[in-house]
Write a protein that holds these residues in place. Structure first.
Motif, PDB file in Angstrom:
ATOM      1  N   ASP A 266       0.854  -1.179   0.000  1.00  0.00           N
ATOM      2  CA  ASP A 266       0.000   0.000   0.000  1.00  0.00           C
ATOM      3  C   ASP A 266       0.892   1.232   0.000  1.00  0.00           C
ATOM      4  OD1 ASP A 266       1.057  -0.127   2.566  1.00  0.00           O
ATOM      5  OD2 ASP A 266      -0.792   0.486   3.567  1.00  0.00           O
ATOM      6  N   LEU A 267       0.251   2.382  -0.100  1.00  0.00           N
ATOM      7  CA  LEU A 267       0.970   3.654   0.028  1.00  0.00           C
ATOM      8  C   LEU A 267       0.391   4.401   1.225  1.00  0.00           C
ATOM      9  CD1 LEU A 267       1.317   4.881  -3.679  1.00  0.00           C
ATOM     10  CD2 LEU A 267       3.090   3.892  -2.219  1.00  0.00           C
ATOM     11  N   ALA A 268       0.714   3.912   2.409  1.00  0.00           N
ATOM     12  CA  ALA A 268       0.324   4.622   3.625  1.00  0.00           C
ATOM     13  C   ALA A 268       0.983   5.997   3.627  1.00  0.00           C
ATOM     14  CB  ALA A 268       0.742   3.820   4.855  1.00  0.00           C
ATOM     15  N   ARG A 269       0.349   6.945   4.289  1.00  0.00           N
ATOM     16  CA  ARG A 269       0.851   8.312   4.235  1.00  0.00           C
ATOM     17  C   ARG A 269       2.288   8.441   4.746  1.00  0.00           C
ATOM     18  NH1 ARG A 269      -2.500  13.040   3.680  1.00  0.00           N
ATOM     19  NH2 ARG A 269      -4.511  12.428   2.776  1.00  0.00           N
ATOM     20  N   TRP A 270       2.684   7.607   5.695  1.00  0.00           N
ATOM     21  CA  TRP A 270       4.040   7.759   6.215  1.00  0.00           C
ATOM     22  C   TRP A 270       5.097   7.342   5.194  1.00  0.00           C
ATOM     23  CZ3 TRP A 270       7.393   3.676   6.518  1.00  0.00           C
ATOM     24  CH2 TRP A 270       6.871   2.378   6.632  1.00  0.00           C
ATOM     25  N   VAL A 271       4.692   6.642   4.128  1.00  0.00           N
ATOM     26  CA  VAL A 271       5.624   6.243   3.066  1.00  0.00           C
ATOM     27  C   VAL A 271       5.838   7.379   2.056  1.00  0.00           C
ATOM     28  CG1 VAL A 271       5.974   4.601   1.158  1.00  0.00           C
ATOM     29  CG2 VAL A 271       5.002   3.807   3.325  1.00  0.00           C
ATOM     30  N   TRP A 272       4.900   8.313   1.974  1.00  0.00           N
ATOM     31  CA  TRP A 272       4.935   9.331   0.925  1.00  0.00           C
ATOM     32  C   TRP A 272       6.240  10.126   0.876  1.00  0.00           C
ATOM     33  CZ3 TRP A 272      -0.563  12.038   0.971  1.00  0.00           C
ATOM     34  CH2 TRP A 272      -1.548  11.062   0.722  1.00  0.00           C
ATOM     35  N   PRO A 273       6.781  10.606   1.997  1.00  0.00           N
ATOM     36  CA  PRO A 273       8.039  11.365   1.892  1.00  0.00           C
ATOM     37  C   PRO A 273       9.175  10.561   1.260  1.00  0.00           C
ATOM     38  CG  PRO A 273       7.015  11.737   4.032  1.00  0.00           C
ATOM     39  CD  PRO A 273       6.249  10.612   3.387  1.00  0.00           C
ATOM     40  N   THR A 274       9.251   9.283   1.585  1.00  0.00           N
ATOM     41  CA  THR A 274      10.293   8.438   0.983  1.00  0.00           C
ATOM     42  C   THR A 274      10.080   8.313  -0.509  1.00  0.00           C
ATOM     43  OG1 THR A 274      10.527   7.186   3.045  1.00  0.00           O
ATOM     44  CG2 THR A 274      11.345   6.145   1.024  1.00  0.00           C
ATOM     45  N   LEU A 275       8.822   8.141  -0.932  1.00  0.00           N
ATOM     46  CA  LEU A 275       8.513   8.027  -2.353  1.00  0.00           C
ATOM     47  C   LEU A 275       8.806   9.328  -3.085  1.00  0.00           C
ATOM     48  CD1 LEU A 275       7.327   6.612  -4.828  1.00  0.00           C
ATOM     49  CD2 LEU A 275       5.045   7.246  -4.008  1.00  0.00           C
ATOM     50  N   VAL A 276       8.332  10.449  -2.553  1.00  0.00           N
ATOM     51  CA  VAL A 276       8.543  11.734  -3.221  1.00  0.00           C
ATOM     52  C   VAL A 276      10.025  12.060  -3.301  1.00  0.00           C
ATOM     53  CG1 VAL A 276       8.128  14.223  -3.069  1.00  0.00           C
ATOM     54  CG2 VAL A 276       6.264  12.631  -2.608  1.00  0.00           C
ATOM     55  N   ASP A 277      10.751  11.869  -2.204  1.00  0.00           N
ATOM     56  CA  ASP A 277      12.191  12.127  -2.223  1.00  0.00           C
ATOM     57  C   ASP A 277      12.892  11.250  -3.256  1.00  0.00           C
ATOM     58  OD1 ASP A 277      11.843  13.971  -0.222  1.00  0.00           O
ATOM     59  OD2 ASP A 277      12.671  12.712   1.378  1.00  0.00           O
ATOM     60  N   GLY A 278      12.453   9.992  -3.362  1.00  0.00           N
ATOM     61  CA  GLY A 278      13.059   9.086  -4.334  1.00  0.00           C
ATOM     62  C   GLY A 278      12.805   9.509  -5.765  1.00  0.00           C
ATOM     63  N   ILE A 279      11.572   9.956  -6.042  1.00  0.00           N
ATOM     64  CA  ILE A 279      11.249  10.423  -7.399  1.00  0.00           C
ATOM     65  C   ILE A 279      12.085  11.655  -7.736  1.00  0.00           C
ATOM     66  CG2 ILE A 279       9.425  11.413  -8.841  1.00  0.00           C
ATOM     67  CD1 ILE A 279       7.433   9.654  -7.227  1.00  0.00           C
ATOM     68  N   VAL A 280      12.177  12.595  -6.787  1.00  0.00           N
ATOM     69  CA  VAL A 280      12.975  13.805  -7.003  1.00  0.00           C
ATOM     70  C   VAL A 280      14.433  13.438  -7.270  1.00  0.00           C
ATOM     71  CG1 VAL A 280      13.887  15.873  -5.878  1.00  0.00           C
ATOM     72  CG2 VAL A 280      11.450  15.301  -5.659  1.00  0.00           C
ATOM     73  N   ARG A 281      14.974  12.559  -6.455  1.00  0.00           N
ATOM     74  CA  ARG A 281      16.384  12.158  -6.589  1.00  0.00           C
ATOM     75  C   ARG A 281      16.636  11.461  -7.923  1.00  0.00           C
ATOM     76  NH1 ARG A 281      16.293   9.714  -2.191  1.00  0.00           N
ATOM     77  NH2 ARG A 281      16.095   7.546  -2.876  1.00  0.00           N
ATOM     78  N   THR A 282      15.710  10.614  -8.333  1.00  0.00           N
ATOM     79  CA  THR A 282      15.869   9.856  -9.573  1.00  0.00           C
ATOM     80  C   THR A 282      15.726  10.764 -10.789  1.00  0.00           C
ATOM     81  OG1 THR A 282      14.962   7.929  -8.431  1.00  0.00           O
ATOM     82  CG2 THR A 282      15.102   7.798 -10.816  1.00  0.00           C
ATOM     83  N   ALA A 283      14.780  11.686 -10.718  1.00  0.00           N
ATOM     84  CA  ALA A 283      14.613  12.656 -11.803  1.00  0.00           C
ATOM     85  C   ALA A 283      15.853  13.525 -11.950  1.00  0.00           C
ATOM     86  CB  ALA A 283      13.376  13.512 -11.558  1.00  0.00           C
ATOM     87  N   ALA A 284      16.463  13.888 -10.831  1.00  0.00           N
ATOM     88  CA  ALA A 284      17.672  14.720 -10.895  1.00  0.00           C
ATOM     89  C   ALA A 284      18.810  13.985 -11.603  1.00  0.00           C
ATOM     90  CB  ALA A 284      18.091  15.114  -9.472  1.00  0.00           C
TER      91      ALA A 284
END
Length: 287
Positions: A266-284
């Motif tokens: 699932d994507l519980a809310r506490w996982v969101w910062p890890t996901l968003v940070d990962g997307i930002v890092r990967t896009a960079a």
């Protein structure tokens, strides 16, 4: 809500943020519409500087409903299916939407079945894939990322008398440690909202599941993927077990593997910062 004709299907989608910003395409999982990429999570990505596109896969929500059989319970247990369409067809839908909206390409993010579709997008449409984030995925090798036997009943369980509370209970069983009352209320609000907009008869999930069960082994093709790649997987995931994430990361050259303790399917809310940070890092990494 907007619509785009892609190949032989109409896709319902929503565009959020500045279209001039780098595009993130969000690909949702089995039988779930775009609302399951929750508004607050999409807002976090917009705040991080992205143009966010979420859409309904074929056979769900407001996108084209196909016809034909899904998969029987016995077929699911035996891992045998004759799909009406394939994950590659779904990937072509997604890539067609990217080409329609942003010819520069997109940072493609997929979760669960959406991760398998996102992998196919990166394989089949490298020119439109600026980076890949595969969440709760597997490479289709038939060995890694299998569903734990105790989770099989989740796919065979008859509909609950109260579909909303039944889904809350399902996410409790398959989901992360630390799910909160806010997460449960997310499920209730999202399901009601998605149901109100759904133009299908609900049979599409079975056809999507058949496509998933009949998936091909993508391992060799993943070795040719050259875009920056993040593989994120929960160590508590029993629907697609963590070996699926490890095998995916091992196949893609230079992929980053992030395993999250306590995260389930699932994507519980506490996982969101890890996901968003990962997307930002990967896009960079894509520049």
């Amino acid at each position: 809500m907007q619509r785009a004709r892609v190949g032989g299907v109409d896709l319902a989608f929503e565009s959020l943020g500045d279209p001039a910003a780098p595009t993130v395409l969000l690909v949702m999982g089995l039988g779930l519409s775009m609302e399951w990429w929750r508004d607050d999570l999409c807002a976090d990505l917009v705040d991080a500087g992205f143009h966010v596109v979420r859409f309904d896969n074929r056979d769900v929500g407001g996108s084209t409903q196909l016809a034909g059989p899904g998969i029987s319970a016995w077929g699911f247990v035996r891992r045998r299916a004759r799909p009406v369409y394939t994950l590659a067809d779904m990937a072509d839908d997604a890539a067609g939407l990217v080409a329609h909206l942003d010819p520069r390409g997109a940072h493609v993010v997929g979760v669960s079945l959406g991760a398998l579709v996102a992998q196919e997008v990166a394989i089949r449409h490298p020119g439109l894939t600026r980076s890949l984030t595969s969440v709760m995925g597997r490479p289709g090798d038939g060995r890694s990322g299998k569903v734990a036997w105790r989770m099989v009943p989740e796919f065979l369980r008859p509909p609950a008398a109260d579909p909303v509370e039944g889904l809350v209970r399902s996410f409790t069983r398959i989901g992360s440690v630390g799910r909160t009352a806010v997460d449960d209320e997310d499920v209730r609000a999202t399901l009601r909202r998605a149901t109100a907009r759904d133009t299908t008869d609900g049979s599409g999930g079975g056809r999507q599941l058949a496509a998933c069960v009949a998936e091909r082994d993508r391992t060799a093709d993943l070795r040719a993927v050259r875009c920056p790649t993040l593989v994120l997987h929960g160590l508590r995931d029993r629907v697609i077990q963590p070996s699926g994430g490890r095998a995916t990361a091992a196949a893609v050259p230079g992929a980053e593997l992030v395993e999250v303790k306590g995260m389930g399917h699932d994507l519980a809310r506490w996982v969101w910062p890890t996901l968003v940070d990962g997307i930002v890092r990967t896009a960079a990494r894509a520049g």
